[in-house]
Write a protein that holds these residues in place. Structure first.
Motif, PDB file in Angstrom:
ATOM      1  N   GLU A  47      28.108  25.124  -9.399  1.00 13.71           N
ATOM      2  CA  GLU A  47      28.824  23.904  -9.802  1.00 13.71           C
ATOM      3  C   GLU A  47      29.859  23.510  -8.756  1.00 13.71           C
ATOM      4  OE1 GLU A  47      30.485  24.339 -13.644  1.00 13.71           O
ATOM      5  OE2 GLU A  47      28.550  24.541 -14.661  1.00 13.71           O
ATOM      6  N   GLN A  48      30.539  24.513  -8.217  1.00 14.52           N
ATOM      7  CA  GLN A  48      31.557  24.260  -7.186  1.00 14.52           C
ATOM      8  C   GLN A  48      30.910  23.676  -5.926  1.00 14.52           C
ATOM      9  OE1 GLN A  48      33.833  27.712  -6.137  1.00 14.52           O
ATOM     10  NE2 GLN A  48      35.340  26.551  -4.992  1.00 14.52           N
ATOM     11  N   LYS A  49      29.733  24.212  -5.571  1.00 13.70           N
ATOM     12  CA  LYS A  49      29.007  23.716  -4.406  1.00 13.70           C
ATOM     13  C   LYS A  49      28.555  22.269  -4.610  1.00 13.70           C
ATOM     14  CE  LYS A  49      25.170  24.872  -1.345  1.00 13.70           C
ATOM     15  NZ  LYS A  49      24.011  25.788  -1.114  1.00 13.70           N
ATOM     16  N   ASN A  50      28.044  21.982  -5.812  1.00 16.67           N
ATOM     17  CA  ASN A  50      27.619  20.614  -6.132  1.00 16.67           C
ATOM     18  C   ASN A  50      28.784  19.645  -6.107  1.00 16.67           C
ATOM     19  OD1 ASN A  50      24.974  21.394  -6.445  1.00 16.67           O
ATOM     20  ND2 ASN A  50      25.158  21.745  -8.670  1.00 16.67           N
ATOM     21  N   SER A  51      29.931  20.130  -6.625  1.00 18.08           N
ATOM     22  CA  SER A  51      31.142  19.306  -6.622  1.00 18.08           C
ATOM     23  C   SER A  51      31.595  19.008  -5.203  1.00 18.08           C
ATOM     24  CB  SER A  51      32.245  20.019  -7.400  1.00 18.08           C
ATOM     25  OG  SER A  51      33.432  19.267  -7.363  1.00 18.08           O
ATOM     26  N   SER A  52      31.500  20.032  -4.339  1.00 15.75           N
ATOM     27  CA  SER A  52      31.884  19.858  -2.932  1.00 15.75           C
ATOM     28  C   SER A  52      30.948  18.885  -2.228  1.00 15.75           C
ATOM     29  CB  SER A  52      31.863  21.215  -2.226  1.00 15.75           C
ATOM     30  OG  SER A  52      32.184  21.064  -0.866  1.00 15.75           O
ATOM     31  N   ASN A  53      29.654  18.991  -2.485  1.00 15.97           N
ATOM     32  CA  ASN A  53      28.669  18.082  -1.883  1.00 15.97           C
ATOM     33  C   ASN A  53      28.874  16.646  -2.352  1.00 15.97           C
ATOM     34  OD1 ASN A  53      27.443  20.144  -0.474  1.00 15.97           O
ATOM     35  ND2 ASN A  53      25.914  20.564  -2.075  1.00 15.97           N
ATOM     36  N   GLU A  54      29.207  16.509  -3.616  1.00 18.15           N
ATOM     37  CA  GLU A  54      29.462  15.177  -4.174  1.00 18.15           C
ATOM     38  C   GLU A  54      30.691  14.541  -3.531  1.00 18.15           C
ATOM     39  OE1 GLU A  54      30.274  13.071  -8.532  1.00 18.15           O
ATOM     40  OE2 GLU A  54      29.621  15.175  -8.438  1.00 18.15           O
ATOM     41  N   LEU A  55      31.705  15.390  -3.290  1.00 16.54           N
ATOM     42  CA  LEU A  55      32.927  14.899  -2.645  1.00 16.54           C
ATOM     43  C   LEU A  55      32.652  14.445  -1.220  1.00 16.54           C
ATOM     44  CD1 LEU A  55      35.989  14.567  -3.153  1.00 16.54           C
ATOM     45  CD2 LEU A  55      36.299  16.834  -2.130  1.00 16.54           C
ATOM     46  N   ILE A  56      31.839  15.230  -0.510  1.00 14.97           N
ATOM     47  CA  ILE A  56      31.471  14.873   0.867  1.00 14.97           C
ATOM     48  C   ILE A  56      30.669  13.581   0.881  1.00 14.97           C
ATOM     49  CG2 ILE A  56      30.060  15.573   2.847  1.00 14.97           C
ATOM     50  CD1 ILE A  56      30.789  18.495   2.152  1.00 14.97           C
ATOM     51  N   LEU A  57      29.760  13.449  -0.079  1.00 13.92           N
ATOM     52  CA  LEU A  57      28.939  12.240  -0.179  1.00 13.92           C
ATOM     53  C   LEU A  57      29.801  11.002  -0.425  1.00 13.92           C
ATOM     54  CD1 LEU A  57      26.079  11.030  -0.246  1.00 13.92           C
ATOM     55  CD2 LEU A  57      26.043  11.484  -2.717  1.00 13.92           C
ATOM     56  N   LYS A  58      30.779  11.137  -1.320  1.00 12.97           N
ATOM     57  CA  LYS A  58      31.685  10.020  -1.608  1.00 12.97           C
ATOM     58  C   LYS A  58      32.530   9.663  -0.390  1.00 12.97           C
ATOM     59  CE  LYS A  58      32.135  10.490  -6.628  1.00 12.97           C
ATOM     60  NZ  LYS A  58      33.065  10.773  -7.752  1.00 12.97           N
ATOM     61  N   ALA A  59      32.951  10.707   0.360  1.00 17.66           N
ATOM     62  CA  ALA A  59      33.739  10.478   1.577  1.00 17.66           C
ATOM     63  C   ALA A  59      32.910   9.742   2.624  1.00 17.66           C
ATOM     64  CB  ALA A  59      34.238  11.807   2.131  1.00 17.66           C
ATOM     65  N   GLU A  60      31.639  10.115   2.750  1.00 19.91           N
ATOM     66  CA  GLU A  60      30.740   9.440   3.688  1.00 19.91           C
ATOM     67  C   GLU A  60      30.519   7.984   3.297  1.00 19.91           C
ATOM     68  OE1 GLU A  60      27.189  11.737   3.737  1.00 19.91           O
ATOM     69  OE2 GLU A  60      27.974  13.264   5.118  1.00 19.91           O
ATOM     70  N   GLN A  61      30.345   7.758   2.005  1.00 18.12           N
ATOM     71  CA  GLN A  61      30.152   6.383   1.514  1.00 18.12           C
ATOM     72  C   GLN A  61      31.391   5.536   1.754  1.00 18.12           C
ATOM     73  OE1 GLN A  61      29.094   7.183  -2.580  1.00 18.12           O
ATOM     74  NE2 GLN A  61      26.876   7.195  -2.160  1.00 18.12           N
ATOM     75  N   LEU A  62      32.556   6.150   1.536  1.00 14.35           N
ATOM     76  CA  LEU A  62      33.816   5.441   1.774  1.00 14.35           C
ATOM     77  C   LEU A  62      33.974   5.090   3.241  1.00 14.35           C
ATOM     78  CD1 LEU A  62      36.551   4.401   0.711  1.00 14.35           C
ATOM     79  CD2 LEU A  62      37.487   6.697   1.143  1.00 14.35           C
ATOM     80  N   PHE A  63      33.622   6.050   4.115  1.00 13.08           N
ATOM     81  CA  PHE A  63      33.748   5.799   5.556  1.00 13.08           C
ATOM     82  C   PHE A  63      32.799   4.689   5.998  1.00 13.08           C
ATOM     83  CE2 PHE A  63      32.375   6.552   9.947  1.00 13.08           C
ATOM     84  CZ  PHE A  63      33.604   6.440  10.592  1.00 13.08           C
TER      85      PHE A  63
END
Length: 657
Positions: free
Chosen positions: A3-19
């Motif tokens: 779950e922690q790994k999925n949460s981290s991946n989701e955060l990275i994905l959101k950061a990429e989308q924001l950028f």
């Protein structure tokens, strides 16, 4: 752990989308920074042909806001504290916005840099959104946005303080609504958005409003032909026109009131052929780089020749529409259009249009959005066999963008280091100046050039002693009015532009006369140049003499002076039909009976000892209604906007829950 790994991946994905979302806007911000970096380094304020005119009117508004002495019509702080009417007739809303920016900035230098960012962000984002509305990809849209900031009106604001830049950066938003007319056959007119942007342009620059309305006509015609409900389109278009008229009624009402009740001096007539666009190494005002001309030629040829080579026929037709309209308008603005013949048949255009290069505020956004569409299409997956050509064209456009930036960088560097061409006197040696009628022939002309090191030399002597030795400078400016007074003391100009205390002092150091909106006596034709000279003699010189003390109370301008004896005196004030003047508590009934000035300046009877004159402007009751309508319309629109945003936020929140 999973779950922690999925949460981290989701955060990275959101950061990429924001950028990815932010990236184009960061590119636009970088482009603005690169254009302002020179002045950020040398801390010099550029002063040029329109600077003093607009700085006077913005300063007046800033003082109104600061003191609470609001005067919508009468100028009580700027323009020699003469009571002229300017802001009510020339972009009133944008004047108050700029006045506020001056207060926030504190100094002219800070204001100038802030204005680059405000204009650049509005224009750059508008151009980007226009290209995206045309379904161009993000890379092409960002590229043309940066190019937009390196050509035309935005550069004219940096170099010349041309007010048309404030209208030009709003034009892409108007064309977004134009594109909607041809894209959305069910709802071609988004009347609230169209009404809002046209009203903002009207509150900024009248000529830009007229040009933009003309530029939208081809879109409206095409949209009408394709509209599924033509009656609905006409109805919504009428709503937009009526709404725009109400929201800008203060502008049209003021123009009608002043021009129907007063004889107003003509603005300076300009050669139409001399101000048409020509190719050079620059891209500013009436110049366009030769490489950019080549880009535009390729752009207009592409949708004309290859318009049926791709599946999306609607995309091709829109590209053809914007490219052809943009190129036709561009061609009209150039030296190849018969402007000499037009000028002889319609001489009124020399006074009201003045500069054919003004058409570029339409041509550039149209050609650039077409360019973004072409680059998008040629680099798409559908463009089998020509993607290499598309990428090469995009790289070439990027190269042309950098070339224009290089030219702008060099020009801004020269202007900011030397302050401005306004300071260069085109005379090889010191001598008597007698060419300009009405200016004292006894004053010396001085030529100097400000050096890179900060040392100012005039004929081998230090500039700080030049004023004392040679007296004031009187220089005839080749364009836009008379530069009555200048200073060789660059250090004084630096102080005036970089300190809060020096803001008003700038107007003492440099005095540039513009005849705009000055009332003149009689109905005989009078030249703008004659009005300038009259204004110098009857307003500027008396105001500079130190004999008058000025103060402002509410919307009234008060001047006091000491009279040696009872006698007639010409007061350094400007009066309109709506102006009221009292002297020593008595209303002056016939202020121009003994006046010899071409500009309507009053002659009054003074008494021995202390005298006081009070000038105030009283708008007609009919105009009061137009001002009320405009204010009420803006308040209603603002209220609707808040309600719309709030209701949408609540609705979205409820749906998410």
């Amino acid at each position: 752990m999973e779950e922690q790994k999925n949460s981290s991946n989701e955060l990275i994905l959101k950061a990429e989308q924001l950028f990815k979302w932010l990236a184009p806007y960061l590119v636009i911000a970088l482009a603005i920074y690169l254009l302002s970096i020179i002045q950020l380094h040398n801390h010099r304020t550029i002063i040029d042909i329109d600077t003093m005119f607009h700085y006077n009117r913005f300063y007046d508004v800033s003082q109104q806001i600061k003191t609470g002495n609001y005067s919508y019509f009468q100028t009580n702080y700027g323009f020699n504290q003469s009571g002229r009417v300017v802001n009510a007739l020339y972009g009133p809303m944008i004047a108050y916005i700029n006045g506020f920016l001056i207060l926030v900035a504190g100094t002219w230098f800070n204001y100038q840099i802030i204005s680059y960012w405000v204009l650049g962000l509005i224009g750059g984002i508008g151009m980007y959104q226009l290209a995206r509305k045309a379904k161009a990809n993000k890379v092409a849209s960002a590229l043309v946005s940066v190019l937009f900031l390196n050509i035309g009106a935005y550069q004219a604001w940096i170099d010349h303080t041309n007010m048309i830049a404030w209208g030009a950066v709003l034009v892409p938003y108007a064309f977004i609504e134009g594109l909607n007319m041809v894209q959305d056959h069910d709802r071609p007119i988004r009347w609230i958005r169209l009404m809002l942007i046209m009203s903002l342009i009207a509150q900024t620059h009248v000529i830009s409003t007229i040009l933009t309305a003309l530029g939208l006509i081809p879109f409206a015609v095409y949209g009408f032909v394709k509209a599924n409900n033509k009656r609905q389109m006409i109805g919504r278009l009428l709503l937009a026109v009526i709404g725009t008229t109400l929201l800008s009624s203060n502008v049209w009402g003021a123009l009608l009131m002043i021009f129907t009740k007063n004889h107003i001096a003509p603005t300076l007539a300009h050669s139409l052929a001399g101000n048409a666009v020509s190719s050079s190494n620059n891209t500013i005002r009436d110049e366009i780089s030769r490489m950019l001309v080549l880009v535009f030629l390729i752009q207009v040829l592409y949708p004309t020749i290859a318009k049926y080579n791709f599946k999306d026929k609607e995309f091709n037709k829109i590209n053809l529409l914007v490219s052809l309209e943009g190129f036709i308008i561009f061609a009209i603005s150039t030296v190849y259009f018969p402007w000499k013949e037009v000028s002889s048949y319609l001489p009124i255009l020399r006074t009201y249009l003045q500069f054919p290069h003004r058409f570029l505020i339409l041509a550039y956004p149209l050609l650039l959005v077409g360019l973004a569409m072409t680059m998008t299409q040629l680099t798409s997956k559908e463009a089998v066999g020509v993607t290499g050509i598309g990428k090469a064209f995009m790289i070439f456009t990027a190269f042309v963008t950098m070339q224009n930036y290089g030219a702008n960088y060099a020009r801004i560097a020269d202007h900011s280091i030397n302050l401005s061409r306004i300071f260069v006197v085109n005379q090889s040696k010191k001598g008597k100046y007698s060419k300009n009628v009405g200016v004292p022939s006894s004053e010396d002309m001085i030529k100097y050039k400000h050096g890179l090191t900060g040392d100012e030399l005039i004929y081998g002597e230090d500039a700080k002693d030049a004023d004392a030795k040679y007296g004031k400078l009187y220089i005839s400016s080749g364009a836009r009015g008379l530069l009555y007074k200048n200073t060789t003391n660059i250090r004084a100009v630096d102080w005036a532009t970089r300190t809060k205390e020096g803001r008003f002092k700038l107007f003492d150091l440099i005095e540039k006369i513009n005849p705009d909106y000055l009332p003149v006596r009689g109905k005989k034709k009078v030249t703008a140049e004659a009005v300038d000279r009259s204004y110098i003699k009857h307003v500027v010189k008396p105001q500079e003499s130190g004999k008058y003390k000025y103060s402002v109370k509410e919307n009234k301008l008060i001047i006091t002076w000491k009279g040696k004896k009872r006698a007639r005196r010409n007061l350094p004030l400007v009066m309109y039909k709506q102006s009221h003047l009292t002297v020593n508590d008595k209303k002056v009934k016939h202020p121009f009976k003994h006046s010899k000035s071409k500009v309507k300046t009053p002659v009054v009877m003074q008494k021995k000892g202390k005298n006081q004159a009070v000038l105030y402007f009283k708008a007609s009751p009919a105009y009061s209604w137009t001002l009320f309508l405009a204010l009420a319309s803006w308040i209603l629109l603002l209220g609707f906007g808040i309600y719309y945003l709030f209701s949408n936020y609540i609705l979205t929140k409820q749906l998410n829950n």
